[in-house]
Design an enzyme around this catalytic site. Structure first.
Site, PDB file in Angstrom:
ATOM      1  N   HIS A  58      -8.046  -4.767  10.010  1.00 43.46           N
ATOM      2  CA  HIS A  58      -7.193  -4.311   8.828  1.00 43.46           C
ATOM      3  C   HIS A  58      -5.884  -5.633   7.841  1.00 43.46           C
ATOM      4  O   HIS A  58      -4.724  -5.217   8.750  1.00 43.46           O
ATOM      5  CB  HIS A  58      -7.133  -2.591   8.276  1.00 43.46           C
ATOM      6  CG  HIS A  58      -5.982  -1.908   8.832  1.00 43.46           C
ATOM      7  ND1 HIS A  58      -6.209  -1.001   8.955  1.00 43.46           N
ATOM      8  CD2 HIS A  58      -4.735  -2.180   8.708  1.00 43.46           C
ATOM      9  CE1 HIS A  58      -4.620  -0.384   9.310  1.00 43.46           C
ATOM     10  NE2 HIS A  58      -3.887  -1.392   9.089  1.00 43.46           N
ATOM     11  N   GLU A  79      -9.607  -2.023   5.001  1.00 43.39           N
ATOM     12  CA  GLU A  79     -10.362  -1.979   5.807  1.00 43.39           C
ATOM     13  C   GLU A  79     -11.965  -2.418   6.079  1.00 43.39           C
ATOM     14  O   GLU A  79     -12.360  -3.304   5.418  1.00 43.39           O
ATOM     15  CB  GLU A  79     -10.774   0.277   5.693  1.00 43.39           C
ATOM     16  CG  GLU A  79      -9.866   0.710   5.908  1.00 43.39           C
ATOM     17  CD  GLU A  79      -9.041   0.939   6.995  1.00 43.39           C
ATOM     18  OE1 GLU A  79      -8.407   0.166   8.128  1.00 43.39           O
ATOM     19  OE2 GLU A  79      -8.527   1.756   7.649  1.00 43.39           O
ATOM     20  N   ASP A 135       0.481  -1.301   0.156  1.00 41.38           N
ATOM     21  CA  ASP A 135      -0.311  -0.199  -0.343  1.00 41.38           C
ATOM     22  C   ASP A 135       0.779   0.768  -0.129  1.00 41.38           C
ATOM     23  O   ASP A 135       2.237   1.105  -0.018  1.00 41.38           O
ATOM     24  CB  ASP A 135      -0.782  -0.069   0.835  1.00 41.38           C
ATOM     25  CG  ASP A 135      -0.514  -0.498   1.976  1.00 41.38           C
ATOM     26  OD1 ASP A 135       0.427  -0.350   2.768  1.00 41.38           O
ATOM     27  OD2 ASP A 135      -0.674  -0.415   3.142  1.00 41.38           O
ATOM     28  N   ASN A 177      -7.348  -2.255  13.636  1.00 44.64           N
ATOM     29  CA  ASN A 177      -9.356  -3.197  13.719  1.00 44.64           C
ATOM     30  C   ASN A 177      -9.555  -4.059  12.793  1.00 44.64           C
ATOM     31  O   ASN A 177     -10.324  -4.061  11.624  1.00 44.64           O
ATOM     32  CB  ASN A 177      -9.864  -1.742  13.258  1.00 44.64           C
ATOM     33  CG  ASN A 177      -9.181  -1.602  11.846  1.00 44.64           C
ATOM     34  OD1 ASN A 177      -8.295  -1.835  11.219  1.00 44.64           O
ATOM     35  ND2 ASN A 177      -9.746  -0.528  11.024  1.00 44.64           N
TER      36      ASN A 177
HETATM   37  C1  GLP Z   1      -0.638   0.518   8.690  1.00 45.12           C
HETATM   38  C2  GLP Z   1      -0.241  -0.270   7.517  1.00 45.12           C
HETATM   39  C3  GLP Z   1      -0.564  -2.052   7.516  1.00 45.12           C
HETATM   40  C4  GLP Z   1       0.038  -2.141   8.656  1.00 45.12           C
HETATM   41  C5  GLP Z   1      -0.655  -1.999   9.870  1.00 45.12           C
HETATM   42  C6  GLP Z   1      -0.936  -2.289  11.582  1.00 45.12           C
HETATM   43  O1  GLP Z   1      -1.584   1.373   8.594  1.00 45.12           O
HETATM   44  N1  GLP Z   1      -0.777   0.218   6.254  1.00 45.12           N
HETATM   45  O2  GLP Z   1       0.003  -2.312   6.614  1.00 45.12           O
HETATM   46  O3  GLP Z   1       0.105  -4.058   8.764  1.00 45.12           O
HETATM   47  O4  GLP Z   1      -0.843  -0.582   9.807  1.00 45.12           O
HETATM   48  O5  GLP Z   1       1.041  -0.850  11.926  1.00 45.12           O
HETATM   49  P1  GLP Z   1       1.327  -1.780  12.860  1.00 45.12           P
HETATM   50  O6  GLP Z   1       2.941  -2.384  12.391  1.00 45.12           O
HETATM   51  O7  GLP Z   1       2.618  -0.001  12.841  1.00 45.12           O
HETATM   52  O8  GLP Z   1       0.769  -1.929  14.478  1.00 45.12           O
END
Ligand code: GLP
Length: 241
Positions: A138, A143, A67, A136
Site C-alpha cells: 500500500h 490498500e 492520509d 502489502n
Molecule cells: C502506514 C501509512 C503509510 C506508510 C506505511 C508503512 O499504514 N499509512 O503511509 O507508508 O504504513 O509504514 P512503516 O513506514 O511504518 O512501515
C-alpha cells in the site's frame, strides 16, 4: 525509476532528507506531499537538524499529507496530525495554515473526502511527494484491491495493515478500522516521487512492487509508470534483487 542504495536506515534518512532539502532550496514555496509511518521519521529528524543549523527555511513551504485515520482527534498521539506536529511541523518554521491533512474527525466520509479533494485541487500538484511502502504494497492507505483509486476516499484497512500498525497502539482493538487517503491518481500527479523503504521485512514487497507486474493488488506497482520516481532504500530492503 532511480534507485538510490543506502547503507542503512540512517543513510537512507540522510539521502532522502537531502533530496527534500534540495527541493526546498530550489523552490522555497514548493508543495510537499508528506507521509507518516516509521520509515520517514529519520528523514524528518534530519530536516529538523538542518533547519536548526539555519540551512533550511520552511516559511513558504506548503504541505499536503497522504492520509489520516478516521475517528482520531488531532490530540490523539496516534493521529497523523499529531505525528506531523511531533516530527516536523512543531519543530520548524512552517506556517501551520499551509499544512493540510484529511480531517479524521469528520464522521461523514463523503464530506471529508470532498473537502480534502478541494484542498488538493487548490494547492495544486505536489512538487515532491514523499511515500513509504506498506508490507502489502500500500501507498498512503491505498490498500490492495480490484482497481487503482483516483481521488481521496475512505478505505477499510486490511487485516495485515491493522496488524502492522497495532505496534503503535496499546492493543490491536484500538487501531481504527478506516482511514481517509489520497487516491492513486492524485499521488501519480506529483511532479516527483520520493519513496523511502528500509528493512529486510520490506525486501519481498520491494521486489514484487517494482520488478513485478503492475496491478491494483499491489498498489505501489503503479509507480513503475511515473516519470520521476526515486527509490531510496537500504541494503536490507534491496536484498532480494
Ligand atoms: C502506514 C501509512 C503509510 C506508510 C506505511 C508503512 O499504514 N499509512 O503511509 O507508508 O504504513 O509504514 P512503516 O513506514 O511504518 O512501515
Amino acid at each position: 525509476m532511480k534507485i538510490c542504495r543506502a547503507k542503512d536506515y540512517n543513510d537512507m534518512s540522510r539521502k532522502a532528507a537531502n533530496i527534500i532539502s534540495a527541493q526546498i532550496i530550489l523552490k522555497p514555496n514548493c508543495v510537499l506531499g508528506l507521509a507518516t509511518g516509521s520509515t520517514p521519521i529519520g528523514t524528518y529528524k534530519q530536516l529538523v537538524e538542518w533547519y536548526e543549523k539555519g540551512d533550511l527555511d520552511f516559511s513558504e513551504v506548503m504541505t499536503v499529507n497522504l492520509d489520516e485515520y478516521k475517528g482520531l482527534t488531532r490530540e490523539n498521539p496516534q493521529s497523523y496530525y499529531y505525528f506531523m506536529n511531533e516530527h516536523l511541523f512543531g519543530k520548524v518554521n512552517i506556517d501551520k495554515h499551509r499544512t493540510f491533512l484529511p480531517d479524521g474527525t469528520e464522521p461523514d466520509s463523503a464530506t471529508a473526502c470532498e473537502n480534502y479533494n478541494e484542498i488538493l485541487r487548490a494547492v495544486g500538484e505536489p512538487d515532491l511527494q514523499l511515500l513509504g511502502l506498506g508490507h502489502n504494497g500500500h501507498i498512503g492507505f491505498n490498500e490492495p484491491g480490484e482497481i487503482f483509486s483516483t481521488e481521496t476516499h475512505c478505505i477499510d484497512l486490511s487485516e495485515q495493515t491493522i496488524k502492522a500498525n497495532a505496534r503503535f497502539f496499546e492493543t490491536e482493538a484500538e487501531v481504527p478500522r478506516q482511514a481517509y487517503t489520497m487516491g492513486i491518481k492524485t499521488i501519480m500527479s506529483a511532479r516527483r516521487i520520493l519513496l523511502v523503504v528500509s528493512g529486510e521485512d520490506k525486501a519481498d514487497i520491494v521486489k514484487t512492487a517494482f520488478f513485478g507486474p503492475i496491478t491494483p493488488q499491489v498498489p505501489a506497482s503503479i509507480l513503475q509508470l511515473h516519470r520521476n520516481v526515486t527509490l531510496v532504500a537500504d541494503e536490507a530492503a534491496l536484498s532480494k534483487f
